[in-house]
Scaffold this motif. Sequence first.
Motif, PDB file in Angstrom:
ATOM      1  N   PRO A   1      -4.698   0.779   0.521  1.00 28.41           N
ATOM      2  CA  PRO A   1      -4.235   2.166   0.552  1.00 28.41           C
ATOM      3  C   PRO A   1      -3.041   2.291   1.487  1.00 28.41           C
ATOM      4  N   VAL A   2      -2.044   3.029   1.055  1.00 33.01           N
ATOM      5  CA  VAL A   2      -0.847   3.234   1.865  1.00 33.01           C
ATOM      6  C   VAL A   2      -0.588   4.739   1.961  1.00 33.01           C
ATOM      7  N   ARG A   3      -0.620   5.246   3.191  1.00 32.54           N
ATOM      8  CA  ARG A   3      -0.322   6.664   3.413  1.00 32.54           C
ATOM      9  C   ARG A   3       1.167   6.799   3.676  1.00 32.54           C
ATOM     10  N   ILE A   4       1.833   7.523   2.797  1.00 36.78           N
ATOM     11  CA  ILE A   4       3.295   7.569   2.809  1.00 36.78           C
ATOM     12  C   ILE A   4       3.765   8.952   3.248  1.00 36.78           C
ATOM     13  N   HIS A   5       4.463   8.984   4.377  1.00 33.08           N
ATOM     14  CA  HIS A   5       5.072  10.230   4.837  1.00 33.08           C
ATOM     15  C   HIS A   5       6.384  10.428   4.094  1.00 33.08           C
ATOM     16  N   MET A   6       6.410  11.444   3.221  1.00 28.62           N
ATOM     17  CA  MET A   6       7.612  11.744   2.443  1.00 28.62           C
ATOM     18  C   MET A   6       8.528  12.605   3.328  1.00 28.62           C
ATOM     19  N   VAL A   7       9.498  11.950   3.936  1.00 29.37           N
ATOM     20  CA  VAL A   7      10.336  12.598   4.944  1.00 29.37           C
ATOM     21  C   VAL A   7      11.072  13.803   4.369  1.00 29.37           C
ATOM     22  N   ASN A   8      11.465  13.741   3.103  1.00 29.46           N
ATOM     23  CA  ASN A   8      12.224  14.840   2.497  1.00 29.46           C
ATOM     24  C   ASN A   8      11.456  16.146   2.513  1.00 29.46           C
ATOM     25  N   THR A   9      10.144  16.080   2.306  1.00 34.08           N
ATOM     26  CA  THR A   9       9.353  17.303   2.178  1.00 34.08           C
ATOM     27  C   THR A   9       8.338  17.478   3.297  1.00 34.08           C
ATOM     28  N   GLY A  10       8.041  16.399   4.052  1.00 35.49           N
ATOM     29  CA  GLY A  10       7.097  16.505   5.159  1.00 35.49           C
ATOM     30  C   GLY A  10       5.661  16.273   4.782  1.00 35.49           C
ATOM     31  N   GLU A  11       5.379  16.019   3.495  1.00 34.97           N
ATOM     32  CA  GLU A  11       3.995  15.788   3.075  1.00 34.97           C
ATOM     33  C   GLU A  11       3.647  14.295   3.138  1.00 34.97           C
ATOM     34  N   VAL A  12       2.338  14.031   3.044  1.00 36.03           N
ATOM     35  CA  VAL A  12       1.851  12.657   3.020  1.00 36.03           C
ATOM     36  C   VAL A  12       1.180  12.405   1.674  1.00 36.03           C
ATOM     37  N   ALA A  13       1.578  11.336   1.013  1.00 37.04           N
ATOM     38  CA  ALA A  13       0.969  10.922  -0.251  1.00 37.04           C
ATOM     39  C   ALA A  13       0.138   9.672  -0.014  1.00 37.04           C
ATOM     40  N   LEU A  14      -0.929   9.545  -0.770  1.00 35.88           N
ATOM     41  CA  LEU A  14      -1.765   8.350  -0.704  1.00 35.88           C
ATOM     42  C   LEU A  14      -1.545   7.521  -1.965  1.00 35.88           C
ATOM     43  N   ALA A  15      -1.057   6.292  -1.768  1.00 34.67           N
ATOM     44  CA  ALA A  15      -0.885   5.349  -2.873  1.00 34.67           C
ATOM     45  C   ALA A  15      -1.887   4.218  -2.707  1.00 34.67           C
ATOM     46  N   ARG A  16      -2.389   3.730  -3.808  1.00 34.92           N
ATOM     47  CA  ARG A  16      -3.302   2.577  -3.782  1.00 34.92           C
ATOM     48  C   ARG A  16      -2.640   1.430  -4.531  1.00 34.92           C
ATOM     49  N   VAL A  17      -2.412   0.337  -3.805  1.00 33.65           N
ATOM     50  CA  VAL A  17      -1.634  -0.790  -4.321  1.00 33.65           C
ATOM     51  C   VAL A  17      -2.549  -1.976  -4.576  1.00 33.65           C
ATOM     52  N   ALA A  18      -2.413  -2.581  -5.741  1.00 33.42           N
ATOM     53  CA  ALA A  18      -3.205  -3.767  -6.069  1.00 33.42           C
ATOM     54  C   ALA A  18      -2.724  -4.947  -5.227  1.00 33.42           C
ATOM     55  N   THR A  19      -3.652  -5.509  -4.428  1.00 34.78           N
ATOM     56  CA  THR A  19      -3.303  -6.653  -3.566  1.00 34.78           C
ATOM     57  C   THR A  19      -4.387  -7.727  -3.643  1.00 34.78           C
ATOM     58  N   PRO A  20      -4.610  -8.304  -4.816  1.00 35.46           N
ATOM     59  CA  PRO A  20      -5.596  -9.380  -4.911  1.00 35.46           C
ATOM     60  C   PRO A  20      -5.160 -10.575  -4.068  1.00 35.46           C
ATOM     61  N   GLY A  21      -6.076 -11.130  -3.310  1.00 36.06           N
ATOM     62  CA  GLY A  21      -5.731 -12.262  -2.462  1.00 36.06           C
ATOM     63  C   GLY A  21      -4.824 -11.897  -1.305  1.00 36.06           C
ATOM     64  N   GLY A  22      -4.676 -10.583  -1.020  1.00 35.65           N
ATOM     65  CA  GLY A  22      -3.843 -10.160   0.086  1.00 35.65           C
ATOM     66  C   GLY A  22      -2.355 -10.177  -0.201  1.00 35.65           C
ATOM     67  N   ARG A  23      -1.968 -10.165  -1.481  1.00 35.90           N
ATOM     68  CA  ARG A  23      -0.565 -10.106  -1.870  1.00 35.90           C
ATOM     69  C   ARG A  23      -0.384  -9.051  -2.946  1.00 35.90           C
ATOM     70  N   VAL A  24       0.774  -8.399  -2.950  1.00 37.93           N
ATOM     71  CA  VAL A  24       1.045  -7.384  -3.967  1.00 37.93           C
ATOM     72  C   VAL A  24       1.081  -8.031  -5.345  1.00 37.93           C
ATOM     73  N   SER A  25       0.371  -7.423  -6.277  1.00 28.57           N
ATOM     74  CA  SER A  25       0.422  -7.881  -7.663  1.00 28.57           C
ATOM     75  C   SER A  25       0.988  -6.756  -8.522  1.00 28.57           C
ATOM     76  N   TYR A  26       1.888  -7.103  -9.402  1.00 30.15           N
ATOM     77  CA  TYR A  26       2.475  -6.120 -10.312  1.00 30.15           C
ATOM     78  C   TYR A  26       1.899  -6.248 -11.713  1.00 30.15           C
ATOM     79  N   GLU A  27       0.938  -7.143 -11.881  1.00 26.91           N
ATOM     80  CA  GLU A  27       0.333  -7.369 -13.199  1.00 26.91           C
ATOM     81  C   GLU A  27      -0.908  -6.510 -13.355  1.00 26.91           C
ATOM     82  N   GLY A  28      -1.040  -5.894 -14.509  1.00 23.50           N
ATOM     83  CA  GLY A  28      -2.200  -5.059 -14.760  1.00 23.50           C
ATOM     84  C   GLY A  28      -2.154  -4.479 -16.162  1.00 23.50           C
TER      85      GLY A  28
END
Length: 358
Positions: free
Chosen positions: A121-148
């Motif tokens: 999970p990555v909590r992203i502070h969107m500086v332009n608007t001041g809000e925080v978004a929560l993104a969930r990134v696939a990281t099998p084996g502790g590395r970012v994966s773009y396959e799905g």
Amino acid sequence: MSEADGIPCLWMRGGTSKGAYFLWRDLPADTGLRDDLLLRIMGSPDARQIDGIGGADPLTSKVAILSPPSRPDADVDYLFLQVFVDQALVSGAQGCGNILAGVGPAAIERGLVPAQIGQTPVRIHMVNTGEVALARVATPGGRVSYEGQAQIDGVPGRHAGVPLMFTGLAGAMTGGGMLPTGNPVDRIEDLACTLIDMGMPIVVIDAADLGVSGQESREALDGDIALKAKIEAIRLKAGPLMGLGDVTEKSVPKMTLVSPPRTGGTISTRSFIPHRCHASIGVFAAVSTAAACLLPEGPAARLAVLPSDGPFRIEHPTGMAEVVLERGADGQITAAGSLRTARKLMDGLVFPAPPAEA
């Protein structure tokens, strides 16, 4: 590091856009120098952006700047910048939900956020608007994966899904709540318009009121000079009403033409960003449009087919964007979500064009 040595750059697709992702420390701290550098990197101003990495389209001339979080409830700060194609203009007047989809993976790739096993999970502070978004990134084996297996309209193939959830979107950019004027309908140029801000300030207009069906191709709408002049006249009057001031050189508000759904969705859209028709629709513009469908007096509600359950499906020129709206007991929207995908395209050094001669 000098410009001649190249500047570290991660070139990524985020949602239905592409952009250059930079670390703050690799760019000038001075805003003027930074913007000049980004224009030279993208190749602006030039309709083809032939001497830079921009793709000759607003959707492929975008920048994300990542830095350590400036607030305790975030993992990374994200500043979005729109680099105009044919103007020497860099704007931070808006956020971008599509480029946002690549922020979580990029923050992990660049070591700003440590990867977890399985999903991060990555909590992203969107500086332009001041809000925080929560993104969930696939990281099998502790590395970012773009396959799905996730698929979004406007992007070929299947990729790892990046679910995004947002709270506190009402009035995020205008500061005046979801309806900056307090009205579900305002009349501008004698047309009924909904001026709404649920993460992206947009003006919603019934396409039929402008003499079009709302099903025209992007190219046909871009070629309709009289229509675009009418839309711009409305936009320039809507800006001050929304608390955005003079928007002549701003990229907000976006202009959204709505029409009845044609392919089983909630509503059909043609979104202008702001002077060219979007190939699809931005994430936050889709959220704002979905929210507009809930206003019984507005043009969107008259045309929408509301879902009995499940997401709002916002039709656009290349498919649909799904939006999840969560509402409290009082019916007010408390959170919104969207599924995006992202992919790393290139990681290396970018070499800007030399500065223009004085």
